[in-house]
Design an enzyme around this catalytic site. Structure first.
Site, short mmCIF file in Angstrom:
data_model
loop_
_atom_site.label_atom_id
_atom_site.label_comp_id
_atom_site.label_asym_id
_atom_site.label_seq_id
_atom_site.Cartn_x
_atom_site.Cartn_y
_atom_site.Cartn_z
N HIS A 1 -2.98 1.56 -17.53
CA HIS A 1 -4.41 1.36 -17.71
C HIS A 1 -4.74 -0.10 -17.44
O HIS A 1 -5.79 -0.59 -17.81
CB HIS A 1 -4.87 1.69 -19.11
CG HIS A 1 -4.35 2.99 -19.60
ND1 HIS A 1 -3.19 3.10 -20.33
CD2 HIS A 1 -4.82 4.24 -19.44
CE1 HIS A 1 -2.98 4.38 -20.60
NE2 HIS A 1 -3.95 5.09 -20.07
N GLY B 1 -15.92 -1.10 -23.89
CA GLY B 1 -17.36 -0.98 -23.63
C GLY B 1 -17.74 0.42 -23.22
O GLY B 1 -18.65 1.05 -23.78
N GLY C 1 -16.07 3.18 -23.66
CA GLY C 1 -15.80 4.14 -24.73
C GLY C 1 -16.90 4.14 -25.77
O GLY C 1 -17.38 5.19 -26.21
N THR D 1 -9.01 4.64 -29.24
CA THR D 1 -8.85 4.39 -30.67
C THR D 1 -10.22 4.26 -31.32
O THR D 1 -10.47 4.80 -32.40
CB THR D 1 -8.09 3.08 -30.89
OG1 THR D 1 -6.97 3.04 -30.03
CG2 THR D 1 -7.63 2.95 -32.32
N SER D 2 -11.09 3.53 -30.67
CA SER D 2 -12.39 3.28 -31.30
C SER D 2 -13.19 4.59 -31.44
O SER D 2 -13.93 4.75 -32.41
CB SER D 2 -13.18 2.26 -30.51
OG SER D 2 -13.42 2.71 -29.20
N GLY E 1 -6.44 4.57 -39.78
CA GLY E 1 -5.84 3.73 -38.74
C GLY E 1 -4.70 2.86 -39.23
O GLY E 1 -4.01 2.23 -38.44
N ARG F 1 -3.29 -1.28 -28.44
CA ARG F 1 -2.77 -1.56 -27.11
C ARG F 1 -2.53 -3.03 -26.88
O ARG F 1 -1.69 -3.42 -26.10
CB ARG F 1 -3.75 -1.07 -26.07
CG ARG F 1 -3.27 0.20 -25.51
CD ARG F 1 -4.19 0.72 -24.47
NE ARG F 1 -4.00 2.14 -24.48
CZ ARG F 1 -4.90 3.01 -24.11
NH1 ARG F 1 -6.07 2.61 -23.71
NH2 ARG F 1 -4.62 4.28 -24.13
N ASP G 1 -11.54 -9.82 -31.27
CA ASP G 1 -11.19 -8.42 -31.11
C ASP G 1 -12.43 -7.62 -30.70
O ASP G 1 -13.47 -7.71 -31.35
CB ASP G 1 -10.66 -7.87 -32.44
CG ASP G 1 -10.43 -6.39 -32.35
OD1 ASP G 1 -9.53 -5.99 -31.61
OD2 ASP G 1 -11.19 -5.63 -32.99
P1 ADP Z 1 -8.12 1.78 -27.06
O1 ADP Z 1 -7.37 0.81 -27.91
O2 ADP Z 1 -7.62 3.18 -27.21
O3 ADP Z 1 -8.26 1.31 -25.64
P2 ADP Z 1 -10.82 0.85 -27.54
O4 ADP Z 1 -10.57 -0.17 -26.49
O5 ADP Z 1 -12.08 1.63 -27.43
O6 ADP Z 1 -9.60 1.85 -27.68
O7 ADP Z 1 -10.86 0.15 -28.96
C1 ADP Z 1 -10.04 -0.92 -29.26
C2 ADP Z 1 -10.38 -1.39 -30.65
O8 ADP Z 1 -9.95 -0.44 -31.61
C3 ADP Z 1 -9.69 -2.66 -31.02
O9 ADP Z 1 -10.42 -3.78 -30.57
C4 ADP Z 1 -9.63 -2.59 -32.54
O10 ADP Z 1 -10.78 -3.17 -33.14
C5 ADP Z 1 -9.68 -1.12 -32.83
N1 ADP Z 1 -8.42 -0.64 -33.37
C6 ADP Z 1 -7.26 -0.42 -32.72
N2 ADP Z 1 -6.32 0.05 -33.56
C7 ADP Z 1 -6.92 0.13 -34.80
C8 ADP Z 1 -6.49 0.53 -36.09
N3 ADP Z 1 -5.26 0.97 -36.30
N4 ADP Z 1 -7.38 0.47 -37.11
C9 ADP Z 1 -8.65 0.02 -36.91
N5 ADP Z 1 -9.09 -0.37 -35.71
C10 ADP Z 1 -8.25 -0.32 -34.66
MG MG Z 2 -9.28 -0.38 -25.02
#
Ligand code: ADP
Ligand code: MG
Length: 573
Positions: free
Chosen positions: A217, A398, A400, A440-441, A482, A539, A552
């Site tokens: 990715h 963004g 997502g 994740t978000s 999480g 990630r 973050d």
């Molecule tokens: P992905 O990580 O699947 O690419 P996004 O980019 O949409 O998803 O979201 C990333 C955000 O998710 C991070 O900036 C962080 O704030 C949040 N995040 C990641 N892991 C966790 C967790 N275990 N608990 C809470 N928030 C988390």
């Molecule tokens: Mg992401």
């Protein structure tokens, strides 16, 4: 460049529709993905795989006799939701249990684990083997933190063959874990992929340079070097993977399957030039090459890159790797006769709206308005949030948040039209956010809205104390879901100070609007302060240092949302 699309927002769904239309010999559509369109004479354990779209033939192209029973198809580069995983697994289940297998990414782990809990609660025995073959994503001492790339094929194939042999769930789980244990990969990239409708590539590699260990990715790599010759790349691949031969393997007697994988725009002849040297180098190392594969097995749109996977065989893995299978993208030998399954109706769930009090319905109006405003704000901020996520993550935050909030606002509007109270409206909106937002978000925002709704209920009026308690519940739900704590550089670093400040202001007797205003200010400061932290989760974790100096993305979007909600609350007064 991805040139052919209609509405870019619909790309994954449009592509899935075409895939199904072209592949009915193997698959039929169900909510959330596809399952096999045929069944063998005996029922077997069901192997259910999946992840985001954009990696074909992973994942749907690997569904068919001798391989997977079902594939969950998320949006582009975004994890499918727990609801989608649950739906595909339920449709694929033949009564002998389900093995979930997927690449080890934070968003996928959250959603598949949540689905596993739901399946178990429904009485379906369910196990999980995540794929962790990418040696560049964490040191060997932290193998369970490594991500999955083309090694997916090995684990899925071995598990599918064991299921086809009639092994029980214990057996299928055991060989899948063994296959993962004996599979290692390394990837390189020369240029990023461009998602449908995007003006720029998701990431770039400087002209003439090659990123080593860059993720599928676009997660940053571990090194950058000048582009070597084909022989030089083969040398890098083989020497790196031979430096990490699994325990118990003796090179002198080892039998190994090499899988040379093109990530999108490196084509077959080019791969064969590299493979010639790989084959020679493996022979020089004294290992016996068995049934190599050269082609595309796990791609990343038009990303210019390649990876090498080595599967270190034992007798059992060799038998299972070589067993017959028949799927849209991967076939071997001849499989036994199959019975075509009658088209089963799609599993769609009706949305029932229970009765609610007038007071709760009034609160639902405000909530729906806030969700609508959030979607508009996230639309405007999507680009910037993506940019922040690209620094150390995968750049999809963004997109997502935009997709998730838009779906949540639409679901809320639908709930409102049906007379939903606060709880029902938030539950419906949360499910939609998790389904459509992915990542994740997406999982976390879905969980937060559902938790807030559960706290507010469909009957009670919603005043300042209820809002304070609901935000507290929301915070607890994310933390238990999480497993992050303050300081891990996640949105928790903004949520906790926000919830605490709000509770403190309210208990000191402040009205909701000034209390929320103060809490939102706190959230914003806390989100900015995450720039000084190193990521320990998600990630971004494997490239922790790269995120220093950048806040973050999840914390930033949370703080922005608190301000959008503030504007709505002010308008109410
Ligand atoms: P992905 O990580 O699947 O690419 P996004 O980019 O949409 O998803 O979201 C990333 C955000 O998710 C991070 O900036 C962080 O704030 C949040 N995040 C990641 N892991 C966790 C967790 N275990 N608990 C809470 N928030 C988390
Ligand atoms: Mg992401």
């Amino acid at each position: 460049m991805t040139r052919l699309f209609n509405d870019p927002d619909d790309f994954a769904a449009d592509s899935a529709a075409g895939f199904v239309a072209a592949s009915r010999r193997w698959v039929r559509p169900v909510t959330g993905g596809v399952v096999r369109s045929t069944r063998g004479a005996e029922s077997t354990v069901s192997v259910v795989i999946g992840g985001g779209s954009g990696h074909y033939p992973a994942f749907a192209g690997l569904v068919g006799p001798g391989l997977a029973h079902g594939a969950v198809m998320g949006n582009l580069f975004a994890s499918p939701s727990a609801h989608q995983v649950h739906s595909v697994a339920t449709a694929a289940h033949e009564g002998r249990g389900v093995l979930l297998s997927y690449g080890n990414y934070a968003g996928d782990v959250l959603h598949f684990t949540q689905a596993q809990e739901r399946l178990r609660a429904a009485g379906i025995d369910c196990r999980t083997v995540t794929v962790t073959d990418d040696i560049s994503s964490a040191p060997i001492t932290e193998r369970d933190k490594r991500r999955g790339i083309a090694g997916d094929l090995v684990v899925f194939k071995v598990a599918g063959a064991a299921a086809e042999e009639g092994q029980d769930l214990d057996g299928v789980e055991r060989v899948a874990a063994l296959a993962n244990e004996r599979t290692r990969s390394l990837g390189v990239a020369f240029g990023g992929c461009t998602l449908p409708g995007a003006d720029e590539p998701l990431f770039t590699v400087p002209e003439g340079r090659m990123a080593v260990g860059l993720g599928i990715h676009g997660e940053p790599g571990i090194d950058e070097v000048d582009i070597p010759t084909a022989d030089g790349l083969a040398e890098l691949f083989v020497s790196s993977l031979l430096a990490e031969v699994p325990d118990g393997v003796d090179l002198a007697t080892a039998r190994v399957v090499p899988i040379l994988n093109g990530l999108g725009s490196v084509k077959y002849e080019e791969l064969y030039v590299v493979y010639a040297a790989i084959d020679r180098l493996l022979a020089q190392a004294g290992v016996t090459v068995v049934s190599p594969e050269v082609g595309e097995f796990c791609t990343s749109f038009d990303m210019a890159g390649a990876s090498l996977t080595l599967l270190w065989l034992d007798d059992e893995l060799e038998r299972l790797w070589l067993a017959a299978c028949d799927t849209p993208a991967f076939r071997r030998g001849a499989v036994a006769d199959r019975v075509v399954v009658d088209e089963i109706e799609e599993l769609t769930e009706e949305f029932v709206i229970p009765p609610a009090s007038d007071a709760s319905r009034a609160a639902a109006v405000t909530i729906a308005t806030a969700l609508e405003a959030m979607a508009a704000m996230l639309d405007a901020e999507a680009e910037e949030l993506g940019r922040i996520d690209r620094v150390a993550g995968d750049g999809d935050h963004g997109i997502g948040m935009q997709r998730g909030s838009r779906a949540a606002a639409a679901a809320a509007a639908e709930g409102l039209a049906g007379g939903a109270g606060a709880r029902t409206l938030l539950q419906h909106a949360g499910d939609a956010w998790a389904d459509k937002g992915g990542g994740t978000s997406g999982a976390i925002w879905g969980e937060m809205l559902v938790a807030l709704g559960a706290s507010l209920g469909d009957e009670a009026p919603v005043g300042a104390p209820e809002v304070g308690a609901g935000v507290g519940r929301m915070k607890d739900a994310v933390m238990s879901f999480g497993k992050a704590t303050v300081g891990d550089k996640t949105m928790i670093d903004a949520i906790v100070p926000f919830a605490d400040a709000l509770a403190q202001q309210l208990s000191a007797g402040a009205d909701l609007v000034p209390a929320w205003e103060e809490a939102a200010r706190t959230a914003q400061e806390a989100a900015q302060a995450t720039a000084h932290l190193t990521a320990r989760l998600g990630r971004a974790r494997s490239h922790g240092d790269k995120s220093l100096g950048t806040p973050d993305p999840g914390a930033v979007s949370f703080a922005l949302i608190t301000h959008t909600v503030l504007d709505i609350l002010k308008g109410e007064n």
